[in-house]
Design a protein around this motif. Structure first.
Motif, PDB file in Angstrom:
ATOM      1  N   GLY A  81       0.821  -1.195   0.000  1.00  0.00           N
ATOM      2  CA  GLY A  81       0.000   0.000   0.000  1.00  0.00           C
ATOM      3  C   GLY A  81       0.859   1.250   0.000  1.00  0.00           C
ATOM      4  O   GLY A  81       2.072   1.206   0.192  1.00  0.00           O
ATOM      5  N   ILE A  82       0.214   2.395  -0.197  1.00  0.00           N
ATOM      6  CA  ILE A  82       0.940   3.665  -0.259  1.00  0.00           C
ATOM      7  C   ILE A  82       1.647   3.942   1.062  1.00  0.00           C
ATOM      8  O   ILE A  82       2.796   4.401   1.079  1.00  0.00           O
ATOM      9  N   VAL A  83       1.011   3.670   2.174  1.00  0.00           N
ATOM     10  CA  VAL A  83       1.614   3.944   3.479  1.00  0.00           C
ATOM     11  C   VAL A  83       2.880   3.112   3.671  1.00  0.00           C
ATOM     12  O   VAL A  83       3.919   3.620   4.126  1.00  0.00           O
ATOM     13  N   ALA A  84       2.819   1.824   3.317  1.00  0.00           N
ATOM     14  CA  ALA A  84       4.001   0.964   3.442  1.00  0.00           C
ATOM     15  C   ALA A  84       5.122   1.442   2.531  1.00  0.00           C
ATOM     16  O   ALA A  84       6.305   1.435   2.919  1.00  0.00           O
ATOM     17  N   LEU A  85       4.784   1.882   1.319  1.00  0.00           N
ATOM     18  CA  LEU A  85       5.794   2.418   0.413  1.00  0.00           C
ATOM     19  C   LEU A  85       6.455   3.653   0.989  1.00  0.00           C
ATOM     20  O   LEU A  85       7.683   3.809   0.934  1.00  0.00           O
ATOM     21  N   LEU A  86       5.650   4.538   1.551  1.00  0.00           N
ATOM     22  CA  LEU A  86       6.193   5.781   2.114  1.00  0.00           C
ATOM     23  C   LEU A  86       7.082   5.500   3.325  1.00  0.00           C
ATOM     24  O   LEU A  86       8.084   6.190   3.532  1.00  0.00           O
ATOM     25  N   ARG A  87       6.747   4.489   4.106  1.00  0.00           N
ATOM     26  CA  ARG A  87       7.610   4.127   5.234  1.00  0.00           C
ATOM     27  C   ARG A  87       8.983   3.679   4.738  1.00  0.00           C
ATOM     28  O   ARG A  87      10.020   4.049   5.300  1.00  0.00           O
ATOM     29  N   GLU A  88       9.004   2.878   3.665  1.00  0.00           N
ATOM     30  CA  GLU A  88      10.280   2.452   3.090  1.00  0.00           C
ATOM     31  C   GLU A  88      11.039   3.643   2.502  1.00  0.00           C
ATOM     32  O   GLU A  88      12.268   3.726   2.609  1.00  0.00           O
ATOM     33  N   ASP A  89      10.304   4.560   1.855  1.00  0.00           N
ATOM     34  CA  ASP A  89      10.951   5.735   1.258  1.00  0.00           C
ATOM     35  C   ASP A  89      11.653   6.572   2.324  1.00  0.00           C
ATOM     36  O   ASP A  89      12.762   7.071   2.105  1.00  0.00           O
ATOM     37  N   VAL A  90      11.020   6.716   3.459  1.00  0.00           N
ATOM     38  CA  VAL A  90      11.627   7.499   4.544  1.00  0.00           C
ATOM     39  C   VAL A  90      12.806   6.741   5.154  1.00  0.00           C
ATOM     40  O   VAL A  90      13.870   7.320   5.414  1.00  0.00           O
ATOM     41  N   ALA A  91      12.651   5.436   5.360  1.00  0.00           N
ATOM     42  CA  ALA A  91      13.707   4.651   5.993  1.00  0.00           C
ATOM     43  C   ALA A  91      14.968   4.606   5.146  1.00  0.00           C
ATOM     44  O   ALA A  91      16.090   4.627   5.673  1.00  0.00           O
ATOM     45  N   CYS A  92      14.829   4.578   3.813  1.00  0.00           N
ATOM     46  CA  CYS A  92      16.006   4.458   2.960  1.00  0.00           C
ATOM     47  C   CYS A  92      16.858   5.721   2.964  1.00  0.00           C
ATOM     48  O   CYS A  92      18.032   5.686   2.594  1.00  0.00           O
TER      49      CYS A  92
ATOM     50  N   HIS B  33       5.956  13.642 -13.313  1.00  0.00           N
ATOM     51  CA  HIS B  33       4.653  13.453 -13.947  1.00  0.00           C
ATOM     52  C   HIS B  33       3.903  12.350 -13.196  1.00  0.00           C
ATOM     53  O   HIS B  33       4.492  11.328 -12.834  1.00  0.00           O
ATOM     54  N   PRO B  34       2.607  12.530 -12.969  1.00  0.00           N
ATOM     55  CA  PRO B  34       1.865  11.512 -12.206  1.00  0.00           C
ATOM     56  C   PRO B  34       1.802  10.157 -12.892  1.00  0.00           C
ATOM     57  O   PRO B  34       1.532   9.139 -12.248  1.00  0.00           O
ATOM     58  N   GLY B  35       2.085  10.109 -14.210  1.00  0.00           N
ATOM     59  CA  GLY B  35       2.067   8.835 -14.907  1.00  0.00           C
ATOM     60  C   GLY B  35       3.337   8.027 -14.753  1.00  0.00           C
ATOM     61  O   GLY B  35       3.378   6.843 -15.121  1.00  0.00           O
ATOM     62  N   ALA B  36       4.402   8.634 -14.218  1.00  0.00           N
ATOM     63  CA  ALA B  36       5.671   7.926 -14.057  1.00  0.00           C
ATOM     64  C   ALA B  36       5.519   6.795 -13.038  1.00  0.00           C
ATOM     65  O   ALA B  36       4.890   6.957 -11.988  1.00  0.00           O
ATOM     66  N   ALA B  37       6.120   5.646 -13.349  1.00  0.00           N
ATOM     67  CA  ALA B  37       6.063   4.474 -12.460  1.00  0.00           C
ATOM     68  C   ALA B  37       7.339   4.419 -11.637  1.00  0.00           C
ATOM     69  O   ALA B  37       8.437   4.313 -12.184  1.00  0.00           O
ATOM     70  N   ILE B  38       7.199   4.485 -10.316  1.00  0.00           N
ATOM     71  CA  ILE B  38       8.350   4.536  -9.420  1.00  0.00           C
ATOM     72  C   ILE B  38       8.276   3.384  -8.429  1.00  0.00           C
ATOM     73  O   ILE B  38       7.232   3.158  -7.794  1.00  0.00           O
ATOM     74  N   GLY B  39       9.380   2.667  -8.277  1.00  0.00           N
ATOM     75  CA  GLY B  39       9.433   1.504  -7.409  1.00  0.00           C
ATOM     76  C   GLY B  39       9.663   1.855  -5.947  1.00  0.00           C
ATOM     77  O   GLY B  39       9.478   2.992  -5.515  1.00  0.00           O
ATOM     78  N   ARG B  40      10.136   0.886  -5.206  1.00  0.00           N
ATOM     79  CA  ARG B  40      10.304   1.024  -3.757  1.00  0.00           C
ATOM     80  C   ARG B  40      11.651   1.667  -3.413  1.00  0.00           C
ATOM     81  O   ARG B  40      12.606   1.596  -4.171  1.00  0.00           O
ATOM     82  N   ARG B  41      11.684   2.308  -2.242  1.00  0.00           N
ATOM     83  CA  ARG B  41      12.903   2.889  -1.671  1.00  0.00           C
ATOM     84  C   ARG B  41      13.591   3.829  -2.667  1.00  0.00           C
ATOM     85  O   ARG B  41      14.810   3.783  -2.858  1.00  0.00           O
ATOM     86  N   PHE B  42      12.806   4.695  -3.273  1.00  0.00           N
ATOM     87  CA  PHE B  42      13.322   5.694  -4.207  1.00  0.00           C
ATOM     88  C   PHE B  42      13.767   6.916  -3.421  1.00  0.00           C
ATOM     89  O   PHE B  42      13.079   7.388  -2.529  1.00  0.00           O
ATOM     90  N   PHE B  43      14.942   7.455  -3.772  1.00  0.00           N
ATOM     91  CA  PHE B  43      15.493   8.590  -3.021  1.00  0.00           C
ATOM     92  C   PHE B  43      15.975   9.669  -3.977  1.00  0.00           C
ATOM     93  O   PHE B  43      16.743   9.394  -4.895  1.00  0.00           O
TER      94      PHE B  43
END
Length: 279
Positions: A9-20, A78-88
């Protein structure tokens, strides 16, 4: 590219984004610092929601949220861009990511990076960055090309051709110069996610080529001086003064090529008739 993002989910993704962030930026002190003072995180948070809206067909709300994010953070995704996990995105100022760009897991971008297109045609026109890619400050990756897993793009490079896995690209236009196994310094340690942050340790292919040319010229001049000194030592016995000296009086073995008439450093080459005539 790992498409693990769909299972979170979005929340789990954001947690990883912050942790990385703590793995890739030694200036990060605590979660509050990252959440309030990192524009890359702010832009990514808004992009996660904008992308969710875009995939559900809510195009105008997605574009407007993307516009607000750009106004606040100076990062245009752009909102159409596909971005994976732990992006910094480190610092983030001036980063541009196009509509059809695809970014894998554990990717790092520095400020001024552009993932842009090279045509106005519909369809795929922006780059694909595989897992673990690191892109240095100011680099431009243009067109529907693929940058392989764990590749590195040097600062201010312009990349318009695909990059193999694990390779380093520098220069304008970008040139593949060094595989991953040759980038490491002795004793250098990767982060927990295998991220190599030593992106400033890039080779300089242009500087190396110039150094080789200078060394080649020095060797040719040394051999020319040796030939000249040998031949000039015979002049007193032949009563030839410097004013009467002609280049055609000197045998330029190993300096003037007899086959092409050009200056070269091949052993056993003698002056061609055309070279002697022009001399």
């Amino acid at each position: 590219m790992t498409r693990s993002k769909s299972s979170l989910g979005i929340v789990a993704l954001l947690r990883e984004d912050v942790a990385c962030v703590f793995d890739r930026d030694p200036a990060a002190r605590n979660v509050l610092d990252v959440l309030t003072c990192y524009p890359g995180i702010h832009a990514l948070v808004m992009h996660r929601f904008a992308n969710a809206a875009w995939r559900r067909g809510l195009r105008w709300p997605a574009r407007f949220l993307s516009y607000v994010a750009r106004a606040i953070t100076n990062i245009d995704i752009h909102p159409g861009a596909a971005i994976g996990r732990r992006f910094f995105i480190d610092h983030g100022a001036g980063v541009v990511i196009g509509e059809t760009a695809e970014i894998g897991d554990d990717v790092t971008l520095y400020h001024g990076v552009t993932l842009g297109g090279t045509s106005w045609t519909k369809g795929k026109r922006h780059p694909t960055l595989m897992d673990g890619v690191l892109v240095g400050a100011g680099a431009k990756i243009l067109g529907p090309i693929t940058v392989g897993a764990n590749a590195r793009v040097g600062a201010n490079s312009v990349v318009t051709k695909p990059v193999p896995d694990g390779m380093t690209v520098v220069g304008i236009p970008g040139r593949v110069v060094r595989p991953e196994t040759q980038r490491q310094l002795s004793g250098h340690q990767l982060s927990d996610h295998g991220i190599d942050l030593e992106h400033h340790l890039m080779p300089d292919p242009v500087g190396k080529a110039i150094a080789c040319l200078i060394d080649h010229i020095n060797r040719i001049e040394a051999r020319l001086e040796a030939h000249t000194a040998t031949e000039m030592s015979q002049f007193p016995a032949r009563n030839i003064s410097l004013s009467e000296f002609r280049l055609s009086d000197i045998r330029l073995d190993g300096v003037a090529c007899s086959s092409c008439g050009n200056i070269c450093d091949q052993e056993g080459c003698g002056p061609s008739p055309s070279t002697q005539q022009h001399a």
